[in-house]
Design a protein around this motif. Structure first.
Motif, mmCIF file in Angstrom:
data_model
loop_
_atom_site.group_PDB
_atom_site.id
_atom_site.type_symbol
_atom_site.label_atom_id
_atom_site.label_comp_id
_atom_site.label_asym_id
_atom_site.label_seq_id
_atom_site.Cartn_x
_atom_site.Cartn_y
_atom_site.Cartn_z
ATOM 1 N N ARG A 187 -47.355 -9.791 -40.360
ATOM 2 C CA ARG A 187 -46.366 -10.708 -40.902
ATOM 3 C C ARG A 187 -45.671 -11.448 -39.767
ATOM 4 O O ARG A 187 -45.608 -10.961 -38.637
ATOM 5 N N GLN A 188 -45.183 -12.623 -40.113
ATOM 6 C CA GLN A 188 -44.490 -13.436 -39.122
ATOM 7 C C GLN A 188 -43.331 -14.155 -39.801
ATOM 8 O O GLN A 188 -43.528 -14.936 -40.734
ATOM 9 N N ALA A 189 -42.142 -13.864 -39.317
ATOM 10 C CA ALA A 189 -40.939 -14.539 -39.790
ATOM 11 C C ALA A 189 -40.653 -15.716 -38.866
ATOM 12 O O ALA A 189 -41.080 -15.722 -37.711
ATOM 13 N N PRO A 190 -39.922 -16.714 -39.347
ATOM 14 C CA PRO A 190 -39.618 -17.884 -38.509
ATOM 15 C C PRO A 190 -38.959 -17.484 -37.194
ATOM 16 O O PRO A 190 -38.005 -16.692 -37.182
ATOM 17 N N GLY A 191 -39.500 -17.991 -36.090
ATOM 18 C CA GLY A 191 -38.940 -17.716 -34.781
ATOM 19 C C GLY A 191 -39.268 -16.363 -34.214
ATOM 20 O O GLY A 191 -38.767 -15.984 -33.149
ATOM 21 N N LYS A 192 -40.113 -15.602 -34.894
ATOM 22 C CA LYS A 192 -40.466 -14.261 -34.422
ATOM 23 C C LYS A 192 -41.954 -14.158 -34.163
ATOM 24 O O LYS A 192 -42.750 -14.962 -34.647
ATOM 25 N N GLU A 193 -42.326 -13.130 -33.393
ATOM 26 C CA GLU A 193 -43.729 -12.868 -33.113
ATOM 27 C C GLU A 193 -44.421 -12.331 -34.369
ATOM 28 O O GLU A 193 -43.799 -11.713 -35.237
ATOM 29 N N ARG A 194 -45.729 -12.569 -34.437
ATOM 30 C CA ARG A 194 -46.506 -11.978 -35.514
ATOM 31 C C ARG A 194 -46.641 -10.487 -35.228
ATOM 32 O O ARG A 194 -47.068 -10.097 -34.135
ATOM 33 N N GLU A 195 -46.280 -9.662 -36.193
ATOM 34 C CA GLU A 195 -46.296 -8.227 -35.973
ATOM 35 C C GLU A 195 -47.217 -7.526 -36.962
ATOM 36 O O GLU A 195 -47.388 -7.957 -38.102
ATOM 37 N N ALA A 196 -47.786 -6.413 -36.486
ATOM 38 C CA ALA A 196 -48.652 -5.618 -37.345
ATOM 39 C C ALA A 196 -47.816 -4.853 -38.355
ATOM 40 O O ALA A 196 -46.801 -4.248 -38.004
ATOM 41 N N VAL A 197 -48.246 -4.892 -39.594
ATOM 42 C CA VAL A 197 -47.551 -4.183 -40.672
ATOM 43 C C VAL A 197 -48.295 -2.906 -41.027
ATOM 44 O O VAL A 197 -47.704 -1.823 -41.104
ATOM 45 N N GLY A 241 -52.565 -16.828 -45.027
ATOM 46 C CA GLY A 241 -51.216 -16.310 -45.224
ATOM 47 C C GLY A 241 -50.689 -16.515 -46.627
ATOM 48 O O GLY A 241 -51.085 -17.437 -47.341
ATOM 49 N N THR A 242 -49.764 -15.638 -47.010
ATOM 50 C CA THR A 242 -49.057 -15.757 -48.285
ATOM 51 C C THR A 242 -47.588 -15.442 -48.019
ATOM 52 O O THR A 242 -47.262 -14.480 -47.315
ATOM 53 N N GLN A 243 -46.707 -16.259 -48.569
ATOM 54 C CA GLN A 243 -45.285 -16.147 -48.280
ATOM 55 C C GLN A 243 -44.612 -15.107 -49.170
ATOM 56 O O GLN A 243 -44.825 -15.093 -50.387
ATOM 57 N N ASP A 262 -35.155 -8.327 -44.644
ATOM 58 C CA ASP A 262 -35.906 -8.361 -43.389
ATOM 59 C C ASP A 262 -37.419 -8.372 -43.596
ATOM 60 O O ASP A 262 -38.170 -8.573 -42.635
ATOM 61 N N ASP A 263 -37.870 -8.150 -44.815
ATOM 62 C CA ASP A 263 -39.299 -8.229 -45.101
ATOM 63 C C ASP A 263 -39.748 -9.659 -45.383
ATOM 64 O O ASP A 263 -40.945 -9.914 -45.541
ATOM 65 N N THR A 264 -38.813 -10.585 -45.445
ATOM 66 C CA THR A 264 -39.149 -11.982 -45.674
ATOM 67 C C THR A 264 -39.991 -12.520 -44.524
ATOM 68 O O THR A 264 -39.593 -12.456 -43.359
ATOM 69 N N ALA A 265 -41.189 -13.016 -44.833
ATOM 70 C CA ALA A 265 -42.109 -13.488 -43.801
ATOM 71 C C ALA A 265 -43.361 -14.046 -44.463
ATOM 72 O O ALA A 265 -43.576 -13.871 -45.666
ATOM 73 N N MET A 266 -44.189 -14.696 -43.634
ATOM 74 C CA MET A 266 -45.544 -15.027 -44.057
ATOM 75 C C MET A 266 -46.398 -13.808 -43.736
ATOM 76 O O MET A 266 -46.352 -13.292 -42.614
ATOM 77 N N TYR A 267 -47.168 -13.366 -44.703
ATOM 78 C CA TYR A 267 -48.019 -12.194 -44.534
ATOM 79 C C TYR A 267 -49.473 -12.632 -44.405
ATOM 80 O O TYR A 267 -49.965 -13.426 -45.220
ATOM 81 N N TYR A 268 -50.135 -12.068 -43.402
ATOM 82 C CA TYR A 268 -51.505 -12.438 -43.096
ATOM 83 C C TYR A 268 -52.423 -11.229 -43.188
ATOM 84 O O TYR A 268 -52.101 -10.150 -42.681
#
Length: 122
Positions: free
Chosen positions: A37-47, A115-117, A88-94
């Motif tokens: 997942r990746q939130a605006p302004g943040k790194e893409r992180e493994a979920v 991705g899905t928002q 805090d779970d708000t993000a684009m999920y890949y």
């Protein structure tokens, strides 16, 4: 050609649940599959990730106990069940696939979906 197509995102209130799906095709057997997942302004992180045989799973610290990764092998579909969602779970999920789970988590040689928002309102 590897294709990963996510679905299931949307808007939900805090405390709610969503289930994401990833329809996968064209990837070699033995690949590790997972969610980022990746939130605006943040790194893409493994979920979460899941080895091809399903014996090894990984969850990020922030989602442990709330999210569950699973796979329907005959349908080549990967799922992410998300419960007790918070802002805090708000993000684009890949959805992602890679030759190994180590590659996947380190974002080496990953294939990515579009991705899905997911948006969680408090």
């Amino acid at each position: 050609q590897v294709q990963l197509v996510e679905s299931g995102g949307g808007s939900v209130q805090a405390g709610g649940s969503l289930r994401l799906s990833c329809a996968a095709s064209g990837y070699p057997s033995g690949y590790c599959m997972g969610w980022f997942r990746q939130a605006p302004g943040k790194e893409r992180e493994a979920v979460a990730s899941r080895s091809s045989a399903g014996g090894i799973t990984y969850y990020g610290d922030s989602v442990k106990g709330r999210f569950t990764i699973s796979q329907d092998s005959p349908k080549n579909t990967l799922y992410l069940q998300m419960n007790s969602l918070n802002y805090d779970d708000t993000a684009m999920y890949y959805c992602a696939a890679a030759p190994s789970c180590l590659d996947l988590i380190r974002k080496r040689r990953n294939y990515w979906g579009q991705g899905t928002q997911v948006t969680v309102s408090s």
